[in-house]
Scaffold this active site. Sequence first.
Site, PDB file in Angstrom:
ATOM      1  N   CYS A 339       0.797  -1.231   0.000  1.00  0.00           N
ATOM      2  CA  CYS A 339       0.000   0.000   0.000  1.00  0.00           C
ATOM      3  C   CYS A 339       0.832   1.286   0.000  1.00  0.00           C
ATOM      4  O   CYS A 339       0.585   2.182  -0.821  1.00  0.00           O
ATOM      5  CB  CYS A 339      -0.973   0.018   1.171  1.00  0.00           C
ATOM      6  SG  CYS A 339      -1.469  -1.582   1.789  1.00  0.00           S
ATOM      7  N   ARG A 368       6.749 -11.234   5.637  1.00  0.00           N
ATOM      8  CA  ARG A 368       6.215 -11.078   6.976  1.00  0.00           C
ATOM      9  C   ARG A 368       6.766 -12.188   7.861  1.00  0.00           C
ATOM     10  O   ARG A 368       6.781 -13.353   7.457  1.00  0.00           O
ATOM     11  CB  ARG A 368       4.679 -11.135   6.976  1.00  0.00           C
ATOM     12  CG  ARG A 368       4.033 -10.049   6.140  1.00  0.00           C
ATOM     13  CD  ARG A 368       2.517 -10.196   6.091  1.00  0.00           C
ATOM     14  NE  ARG A 368       1.932  -9.248   5.165  1.00  0.00           N
ATOM     15  CZ  ARG A 368       0.633  -9.194   4.853  1.00  0.00           C
ATOM     16  NH1 ARG A 368      -0.193 -10.062   5.404  1.00  0.00           N
ATOM     17  NH2 ARG A 368       0.175  -8.301   3.992  1.00  0.00           N
ATOM     18  N   GLN A 386       1.422 -10.970  -3.457  1.00  0.00           N
ATOM     19  CA  GLN A 386       0.016 -10.569  -3.441  1.00  0.00           C
ATOM     20  C   GLN A 386      -0.387 -10.053  -4.816  1.00  0.00           C
ATOM     21  O   GLN A 386       0.360  -9.300  -5.436  1.00  0.00           O
ATOM     22  CB  GLN A 386      -0.217  -9.463  -2.417  1.00  0.00           C
ATOM     23  CG  GLN A 386      -0.160  -9.899  -0.980  1.00  0.00           C
ATOM     24  CD  GLN A 386      -0.470  -8.751  -0.036  1.00  0.00           C
ATOM     25  OE1 GLN A 386       0.075  -7.661  -0.166  1.00  0.00           O
ATOM     26  NE2 GLN A 386      -1.348  -8.994   0.914  1.00  0.00           N
ATOM     27  N   ASP A 388      -2.009  -7.612  -5.656  1.00  0.00           N
ATOM     28  CA  ASP A 388      -2.486  -6.433  -4.949  1.00  0.00           C
ATOM     29  C   ASP A 388      -2.877  -5.338  -5.928  1.00  0.00           C
ATOM     30  O   ASP A 388      -2.247  -5.185  -6.981  1.00  0.00           O
ATOM     31  CB  ASP A 388      -1.365  -5.913  -4.052  1.00  0.00           C
ATOM     32  CG  ASP A 388      -1.872  -5.454  -2.700  1.00  0.00           C
ATOM     33  OD1 ASP A 388      -3.102  -5.347  -2.560  1.00  0.00           O
ATOM     34  OD2 ASP A 388      -1.050  -5.217  -1.810  1.00  0.00           O
ATOM     35  N   HIS A 390      -4.730  -1.104  -5.858  1.00  0.00           N
ATOM     36  CA  HIS A 390      -5.345  -0.008  -5.110  1.00  0.00           C
ATOM     37  C   HIS A 390      -6.053   0.904  -6.087  1.00  0.00           C
ATOM     38  O   HIS A 390      -5.456   1.353  -7.078  1.00  0.00           O
ATOM     39  CB  HIS A 390      -4.286   0.744  -4.305  1.00  0.00           C
ATOM     40  CG  HIS A 390      -3.681  -0.106  -3.229  1.00  0.00           C
ATOM     41  ND1 HIS A 390      -2.543  -0.853  -3.439  1.00  0.00           N
ATOM     42  CD2 HIS A 390      -4.095  -0.373  -1.963  1.00  0.00           C
ATOM     43  CE1 HIS A 390      -2.266  -1.528  -2.334  1.00  0.00           C
ATOM     44  NE2 HIS A 390      -3.185  -1.255  -1.431  1.00  0.00           N
ATOM     45  N   LYS A 476     -14.833  -3.259   5.025  1.00  0.00           N
ATOM     46  CA  LYS A 476     -14.223  -4.134   4.024  1.00  0.00           C
ATOM     47  C   LYS A 476     -15.144  -5.299   3.687  1.00  0.00           C
ATOM     48  O   LYS A 476     -16.003  -5.690   4.471  1.00  0.00           O
ATOM     49  CB  LYS A 476     -12.880  -4.668   4.525  1.00  0.00           C
ATOM     50  CG  LYS A 476     -12.977  -5.524   5.791  1.00  0.00           C
ATOM     51  CD  LYS A 476     -11.617  -6.035   6.218  1.00  0.00           C
ATOM     52  CE  LYS A 476     -11.725  -6.870   7.501  1.00  0.00           C
ATOM     53  NZ  LYS A 476     -10.426  -7.418   7.907  1.00  0.00           N
ATOM     54  N   HIS A 522      -8.367  -1.030  -1.221  1.00  0.00           N
ATOM     55  CA  HIS A 522      -7.350  -2.091  -1.243  1.00  0.00           C
ATOM     56  C   HIS A 522      -8.008  -3.344  -1.811  1.00  0.00           C
ATOM     57  O   HIS A 522      -8.948  -3.870  -1.198  1.00  0.00           O
ATOM     58  CB  HIS A 522      -6.842  -2.398   0.157  1.00  0.00           C
ATOM     59  CG  HIS A 522      -6.245  -1.226   0.879  1.00  0.00           C
ATOM     60  ND1 HIS A 522      -4.904  -1.144   1.176  1.00  0.00           N
ATOM     61  CD2 HIS A 522      -6.804  -0.095   1.369  1.00  0.00           C
ATOM     62  CE1 HIS A 522      -4.666  -0.017   1.842  1.00  0.00           C
ATOM     63  NE2 HIS A 522      -5.804   0.636   1.961  1.00  0.00           N
TER      64      HIS A 522
END
Length: 659
Positions: A339, A368, A386, A388, A390, A476, A522
């Site tokens: 992000c 992580r 990910q 991912d 946005h 979410k 997200h």
Amino acid sequence: MMANAVSLTFPDGSVREYEADTSGRDIAGGISKSLLKKSVAYALDGEVRDLADPVGRAGAIEIITRDDPRALELIRHDAAHVMAEAVQELWPGTQVTIGPVIENGFFYDFARDTPFTPDDLPVIEKKMVEIIRRNAPFTKEVWSRDKAKAVFAEKGEAYKVELVDAIPEGQDLKIYSQGDWFDLCRGPHMAATGQIGDAFKLMKVAGAYWRGDSNNPMLTRIYGTAWATKEQLAAYLHMLEEAEKRDHRRLGREMDLFHFQEDAPGTVFWHPKGWRLYQTLVSYVRRRQEAEGYQEVNAPQLLERSLWETSGHWEKYHEDMFVTETEDERVFALKPMNCPGHVQIFKHGLKSYRDLPLKIAEFGAVHRYEPSGALHGLMRVRAFTQDDAHVFCTEEQITAESLKINDLILSIYRDFGFEDVLVKLSTRPEKRVGSDELWDKAEASMRDVLAIIEEQGKGHITTAVAEGDGAFYGPKYEYTLRDAIGRQWQVGTNQVDFNLPGRFGAFYIDRDSEKKTPVMLHRAMLGSVERFIGILIENCAGHLPLWLSPLQVVVATITSEADDYALQVAEELRQAGLQVETDLRNEKINYKVREHSMAKVPVIMVCGKREAEERTVNIRRLGAREQTPMALDDAVAALADEAVPPDLKRRQEARRKVA
């Protein structure tokens, strides 16, 4: 008129008055003897209570019978207590610590000089059956802190004394008894041990540190499962058997896809076939999101601490981040999420309201720190990718963009064979950022989208609302898949963020030439690419669809006289875009077929002298007993068509219709 009357509303809408000290048992018995016989607990305004508890106040009451889904947690909780009693009867001097209900069952941790082994489980089960048949009632007392410590200390239960000390001042210390055996417990429980039934099984033993701290003593944990009926227990045990057969770690070895090793815990060593599968999956997602207007980017892996402090991740997640310090004393962290980097890309250059929604996507590698005991193949790793994205948009665009994200996510799941999906909306938590007005707008729009999702997906899509479970920065959606053996996997998400763009000073110029902070959605569809591959492998037990399979065809010969023809067949398949290998070894064909079937190759083409002469092949599908003879040209054309990814096939069909 009753002196201390309270009004209770029943599920049918009727309202009756009772004395405040009337118990749930008395209310059930007053309705009917048969209801009392079936009752195990009651709920007041949704709070499950012991049947012996007085109602105490007005509210909506429900009598819970053993076949009520809420009773399942009570069955498991009571089974845990009975297991602990059985252990202490069999091995006096064993200390009991904690014994919670978990998903599909329960466990209890025990302190004993000699750890338990799997051989002890049938002995404990037999004693549990005996205790259940005694049908001792569960009774509750409230003790003072001093009395509880004294009693447990006298019994030699040092861990219980420590637990008593950990209970906050002013909180009741509840002691539940079943016959002569008792334990410290919050409750609630059913009326008697006999209501547990016989649909339980002890599953395994494991080591567990006291309170999860490796500096504390090692205890023995015994896991069990319990269900309302033997049929449910049998179905669960069958599911576990299927899950073991489908374990992606075993299948990954058999299919030669990947491996793990201790030199790099929680990270994947992708083999050629596994990496081809990975890239096929990524290419598919890339095509799908590019078609929806997403622009792919790539943000740095290593970012300075100050950026993570601004984003808020340093405060909340720095213990789970991999951190390094350079010689000039600058502190950097490997990104645990994408992000902040995407906000930096958005900020680069002035943005207008005309540029919104701006959709930025990345197959972002993130790291992580997961405890070593939590690592589990592809499902729980320390380094993963990910899918991912946005979406930077205005407040007014939240509804439309959320619906587009939903449609894309559900379409992708269908392409992988996942039709049964749960979409859950999580709303504002108690601790949050942003004005209530902004939360009102976001939640209203997301509830509207949820209603549309429910209407469009009748029969396949289930929706739910989890009040208060949203992120601190916004509500979410969570997308949960149900696989072929009934397990649920939470994968996709769409989160509305009012917070992060503002923390970084991101803005766009609105219609009035004023600076305005964008809303940030997200979005992840697969979640972790690695984990999604693990889910896919287990869902189809390694029988991947042809378009996704990293090795699609093996051309195997019956005799060396067909070697040249087999090489020709393989080349024609490659020219048609298929992933092919040949097996020309001097082995019996049944041996070859068995070996490649174990490796989950979708198609084996068998060639002998006759096939070479006739320019044919025998096709054996994975899992099929019979072979299908086909002309080579027809077989190549059919397999090439089958191997087209579903999104490209839809494009082909659309072009045909236009033509």
